[in-house]
Design a protein around this motif. Structure first.
Motif, PDB file in Angstrom:
ATOM      1  N   ALA A   1      30.646  -3.306 -57.000  1.00 22.35           N
ATOM      2  CA  ALA A   1      30.405  -3.498 -58.491  1.00 22.35           C
ATOM      3  C   ALA A   1      31.606  -4.319 -57.765  1.00 22.35           C
ATOM      4  N   ALA A   2      32.431  -4.433 -57.394  1.00 23.08           N
ATOM      5  CA  ALA A   2      34.138  -5.332 -57.617  1.00 23.08           C
ATOM      6  C   ALA A   2      33.524  -6.591 -57.323  1.00 23.08           C
TER       7      ALA A   2
ATOM      8  N   ALA B   1      33.677 -10.300 -59.062  1.00 26.74           N
ATOM      9  CA  ALA B   1      34.623 -11.185 -58.256  1.00 26.74           C
ATOM     10  C   ALA B   1      33.831 -12.562 -58.219  1.00 26.74           C
ATOM     11  N   LEU B   2      32.081 -12.773 -57.825  1.00 27.04           N
ATOM     12  CA  LEU B   2      32.130 -13.344 -57.656  1.00 27.04           C
ATOM     13  C   LEU B   2      30.927 -14.086 -58.714  1.00 27.04           C
ATOM     14  N   SER B   3      30.988 -13.294 -60.100  1.00 25.41           N
ATOM     15  CA  SER B   3      30.598 -14.049 -60.977  1.00 25.41           C
ATOM     16  C   SER B   3      31.466 -14.538 -62.196  1.00 25.41           C
ATOM     17  N   GLY B   4      32.362 -13.847 -61.306  1.00 23.18           N
ATOM     18  CA  GLY B   4      34.138 -14.927 -62.079  1.00 23.18           C
ATOM     19  C   GLY B   4      35.428 -14.235 -62.481  1.00 23.18           C
ATOM     20  N   VAL B   5      34.706 -12.623 -62.701  1.00 19.63           N
ATOM     21  CA  VAL B   5      36.450 -11.905 -62.879  1.00 19.63           C
ATOM     22  C   VAL B   5      36.320 -11.361 -61.906  1.00 19.63           C
ATOM     23  N   ASP B   6      38.076 -11.125 -61.501  1.00 19.02           N
ATOM     24  CA  ASP B   6      38.273 -10.486 -59.922  1.00 19.02           C
ATOM     25  C   ASP B   6      38.401  -9.116 -60.808  1.00 19.02           C
ATOM     26  N   ALA B   7      38.434  -7.992 -60.013  1.00 20.40           N
ATOM     27  CA  ALA B   7      38.362  -7.249 -59.784  1.00 20.40           C
ATOM     28  C   ALA B   7      38.895  -5.936 -58.776  1.00 20.40           C
TER      29      ALA B   7
ATOM     30  N   ALA C   1      37.352 -12.371 -51.535  1.00 18.88           N
ATOM     31  CA  ALA C   1      38.661 -12.248 -50.570  1.00 18.88           C
ATOM     32  C   ALA C   1      39.048 -10.866 -50.733  1.00 18.88           C
ATOM     33  N   PHE C   2      39.087 -10.046 -49.899  1.00 24.41           N
ATOM     34  CA  PHE C   2      38.978  -8.374 -49.774  1.00 24.41           C
ATOM     35  C   PHE C   2      40.707  -8.083 -49.883  1.00 24.41           C
TER      36      PHE C   2
ATOM     37  N   PRO D   1      37.918 -16.002 -55.326  1.00 26.64           N
ATOM     38  CA  PRO D   1      37.737 -14.741 -55.829  1.00 26.64           C
ATOM     39  C   PRO D   1      38.068 -13.588 -55.050  1.00 26.64           C
ATOM     40  N   THR D   2      38.705 -12.814 -55.801  1.00 28.87           N
ATOM     41  CA  THR D   2      39.595 -11.583 -55.244  1.00 28.87           C
ATOM     42  C   THR D   2      38.611 -10.006 -55.133  1.00 28.87           C
ATOM     43  N   VAL D   3      38.358  -9.199 -54.927  1.00 37.22           N
ATOM     44  CA  VAL D   3      38.455  -7.820 -54.582  1.00 37.22           C
ATOM     45  C   VAL D   3      39.769  -7.339 -54.316  1.00 37.22           C
TER      46      VAL D   3
END
Ligand SMILES: [Zn+2]
Length: 306
Positions: free
Chosen positions: A108-109, A113-119, A239-240, A280-282
């Protein structure tokens, strides 16, 4: 900067009296959320469902698929003693199911992130597991399972470049083995070189390795981390970050010597670097077994999400 927190009450692992046999604090996630719940800037969301069994089985080798259904290999992976009267169903419900929710949180995270909100997924970061092995308290390699699911759904392609930054005190041997032949996955790993796991094959797979001796303090740690981050370039789709807090001086297992403020600073350095590179970051939970672990996670989240 906006970072979403991914959490579900089902993450929490309540092992009852067995907690006296093991350093793992399975109730940590709830403690972190209790401190963040009322902060206006912090958005906490739940994964919609547990990771499907098929997703896990697609990732596992045929042998691991069978071993995970048996008490002895699961207890060995969890580094718990063999307990004759303990039914497998208890292990599955109390420990494995919460971890499968943790895998769902990583997926889910990544989607967020891929849709624009880092998690930031409070669980996950099970970086010692791989398709062929469960070990080091890790059963399911959440990054590998999520990567496979994102490729299957078309949210990632096999050509996309992925970055894994591992700042947990332990070397991420499971991620290294999972992606051993995948040249589109770059591994940056800062770890205590004197402790588990010391497998040369997985250590050699790391692209940007920062092995540190036991006792390394915050100043040297942060300098070395900064120098490693400077080697990164843009062009990664995702990025994880395995943000284990077992680098704390008060951690019984990590062997490093950071303060809570220094851990939060390491999170900030990593996030600033990734944002400067537009990646984009998780963030993922990883390890953390000492009394200050929850405080360090909260401080890190405030650095990144505040
Ligand atoms: Zn660790």
């Amino acid at each position: 900067m906006s970072v979403k927190i991914i959490y579900h009450d089902n993450y929490n692992i309540d092992i009852g009296l067995l907690k006296f046999l093991h350093p793992f604090d399975g109730m940590k996630f709830g403690k972190v959320v209790a401190q963040l719940r009322h902060e206006k800037l912090i958005d906490i969301v739940e994964p919609a469902q547990c990771i499907p069994e098929a997703a896990v089985n697609n990732f596992f080798s045929s042998l691991t698929r069978r071993l995970v259904l048996h008490k002895r290999p699961v207890l060995e992976a969890l580094e718990a003693p063999y307990i004759p009267l303990l039914p497998y169903s208890w292990l599955d419900k109390r420990i494995l199911l919460p971890m499968r929710w943790g895998v769902a949180g990583t997926l889910a995270a990544a989607q967020s992130a891929l849709s624009g909100v880092d998690a930031w997924n409070l669980a996950g970061g099970y970086h010692h597991a791989n398709p062929h092995s469960m070990e080091g308290f890790c059963i399911y390699n959440d990054i590998g399972i999520s990567y496979q699911q994102l490729i299957a759904s078309g949210e990632l392609t096999a050509d996309d470049k992925i970055l894994i930054i591992d700042i947990d005190a332990h070397h991420g041997n499971g991620n290294a083995r999972t992606f051993i032949d995948n040249t589109n996955v770059t591994l940056l790993d800062v770890y205590n070189a004197d402790i588990y796991p010391n497998t040369p094959v997985s250590r050699q797979r790391v692209d940007i390795a920062v092995p540190l001796p036991t006792g390394t303090g915050g100043e040297l740690y942060l300098n070395k981390l900064s120098a490693a981050l400077e080697q990164l370039s843009s062009g990664y789709k995702l990025a994880f970050v395995v943000a284990g807090t077992d680098v704390l001086a008060t951690d019984p297992l990590g062997g490093l010597s950071l303060s809570v403020a220094e851990v939060a600073q390491s999170h900030r350095l990593v996030y600033q670097c990734l944002k400067a590179l537009h990646i984009p970051t998780v963030f993922l939970g990883g390890g953390g077994y000492g009394k200050d672990s929850a405080a360090a996670i909260v401080a890190g989240i405030r650095e990144v999400a505040g």
